[in-house]
Design a protein around this motif. Sequence first.
Motif, PDB file in Angstrom:
ATOM      1  N   GLN A 184       0.832  -1.194   0.000  1.00  0.00           N
ATOM      2  CA  GLN A 184       0.000   0.000   0.000  1.00  0.00           C
ATOM      3  C   GLN A 184       0.874   1.254   0.000  1.00  0.00           C
ATOM      4  O   GLN A 184       0.574   2.226  -0.687  1.00  0.00           O
ATOM      5  N   THR A 213      -5.323  -5.871  -4.548  1.00  0.00           N
ATOM      6  CA  THR A 213      -6.051  -5.207  -3.459  1.00  0.00           C
ATOM      7  C   THR A 213      -5.339  -4.069  -2.728  1.00  0.00           C
ATOM      8  O   THR A 213      -6.017  -3.165  -2.270  1.00  0.00           O
ATOM      9  N   PRO A 214      -3.994  -4.060  -2.577  1.00  0.00           N
ATOM     10  CA  PRO A 214      -3.414  -2.893  -1.891  1.00  0.00           C
ATOM     11  C   PRO A 214      -3.528  -1.601  -2.701  1.00  0.00           C
ATOM     12  O   PRO A 214      -3.382  -0.512  -2.154  1.00  0.00           O
ATOM     13  N   PRO A 232      -6.746   1.090  -1.502  1.00  0.00           N
ATOM     14  CA  PRO A 232      -6.464   2.082  -0.464  1.00  0.00           C
ATOM     15  C   PRO A 232      -5.235   2.934  -0.770  1.00  0.00           C
ATOM     16  O   PRO A 232      -5.216   4.131  -0.455  1.00  0.00           O
TER      17      PRO A 232
END
Lengths: 336, 375
Positions: free
Chosen positions: B251, B276-277, B280
């Motif tokens: 992230q 998915t990171p 955010p």
Amino acid sequence: MQKVWKNLTKSKEISILAIIVVLAVCITIVNPNFLTVSNFFDIMRSNSIYGIMALGMLPVLISGGIDLSVSSTITLCAVVMGKFLQANPGSNIVVAILLCMVVGALAGLVNGLLVTKFHIPPIVATLGTQTIVMAAVLFYTNGMWISGMPDWFLSFGDIQFGAIPSAGKVVGMPIQILFLILVGIATWLILKYTLMGRGIYAVGGNVQSATRVGYNVSRVTTFVYIYSGTLAGLAAVTDILIVKQIDPNTFSGCELDVIAIAVLGGASVMGGIGTVFGTFLGIILMAVIKNGLVLVRVSSYWQKVVMGIIILVTISVDVINRRIEKARLVHVDVEE
Amino acid sequence: MKKKLVSLLLSTALACTALAGCGGGSSSSAASSAPAEASGSAGASAASEASAAPSEAPAASEASSAPAEASGAAEASGDGYTIVVMPKLVSIPYFTMTGEGAVKAGEDLGINVIYNGPTTADAAEQVTMLEDYITQGVDAICVAPNDPAAMTSVLTKAKEAGIVVLDWDTQADPNLVDASIHNIDDKAFGEHMMQELVASMGTEEGQWAIVTGGLSAENLNLWIKYAKEYAEANYPNLELVADPFPTDESQDLAYSTTQDLLKTYPDLKGILGMSTPTGPGCGLAIQDLGLQDQVSLVANAMEDDVQSVLADGSLDCGCLWDCHDLGYLTVCVANAILNGQKIESGATIEGWDTPLEVLDEKSVILGPAADYRAK
């Protein structure tokens, strides 16, 4: 002899500085956005985490040790703080920062004791604690992210100092960079003006001489690991103040980047050599490389290749400089 | 005195370790996690494990497998089938969620589900653990392979022992498996994300960029390929500014890369985030630069992690499949095969409400993408 040593480190830092300047000029020619205050603040802000850890790594390297557990320590501190803030949303920033630093210091103390009391080589001891702590944290969190930090905490991360007009906006220096600067000053003071600091150089230069001169080698060694752990704790706070949530997996493997910064900045993994100024140059060089490659639109597939080449060039320039310096010295000696 | 202190410290440390072990045990069924997109982080964690190998790694892996074996043995004493569901690794949110789904399915169907995998995305360790389970004697093995080729011999061995073999999340050798559970139809997913991006941008012209978890992750590359092809065919006025930007499944890196990206290409209108990171990470960069209205972001994300960036429009749309359901469906299909049911399109199986969607005779598709938007 001391003068010679001083000259050597001086030339080393100058060569890193020269490379940073050359890179900065090249990048700016391609993309004028690079040389703006706001860009500088942005890249130093995200690299302050690595910078703080590298400043903690510096005394360890100077003393002839190595700390591979910074990645697990920062993860541990971040998770402890995340859970603490979730449970105590009414706490305050001082408590949060102190908590992180104390947890980090304890993790460092364990490393220090393993190295000094059990005489385990630092690379093995810290590798062991890294693996144990990382595994324990992952068991505890299942890798799930921790979010929902209190607002007072998050807004602390948005504090900026001063107001400098840049690229049509007014920007201030982010608090994360202030952390980095304060840590730099503290490390410099310790290394330069305290008995402990001189002891760190002495132990890294030659353990036997240091012992004979009267330095308590165990105490010095324990101190550097505690210091490294404490700063990893502070780096954890800095990170959460930027990304606002905690991913327990994000820092696995970061110890190599941290060591790379310190070594790029002129610290020797053999011990005895390294300065705060050099480490700062290492941080800037790393940040400039990462940021610059995107700004000059180097294709992603080539970025790591270019990065590797720049690191090699930096280190070879240093090695060549040293060789020239050495050759010159011998020559002078003969003439004298 | 000092020695006493040391031994006190040591015993405390031991006690802590023991406690940690127990904690792991009780939650071992839920432990685990990162999806197909794990392949990027897989590389990273595999590397870190290699470096850790000399001292502690064996101990750690033993600790991780021990509790699961214990719970497995306990469950095996009950009635019904015993099904092993193995993720690429445990301890990342994605595979924790799939694990919760798998275990829930086991409870609902009244069968024993063992959800366990290595602590790092290590193919060799998966093989070792699977061999243990084959020896132990289980009815079905469902594996998300870290390296499909490395699984071939152990899966052959399982077949010879009469064990039903499935793969999920990522494909194993298609000749060896009885069924293959796909998260999503890769082509449909890539195209869906592209459509969402254009819809959020509100225009079919302008610059866009791709931020990805890693350049070597096969599934991410597939989605990128289909998204790009779709854009070229349908939105000729869109300009992709550069090759995908890799972010090492981190992230932090997604955040700083996106900041750099937005400075380099000030006219950028849209960003597609794969893995998915990036949801955010990229979202936070847009939020910090205050570009919510200028830049659209459509990215993979776990719903819980992106609430704050969804709320102010930094992230326009989060796309993923339902991770919980992926684990659930895997167990349901394994159970159906064990009961002798044929897996084919339109078939209904116990525990799963909707009729199955099956491609190529073996590939069961979980369903369409699950999108998250601001509530």
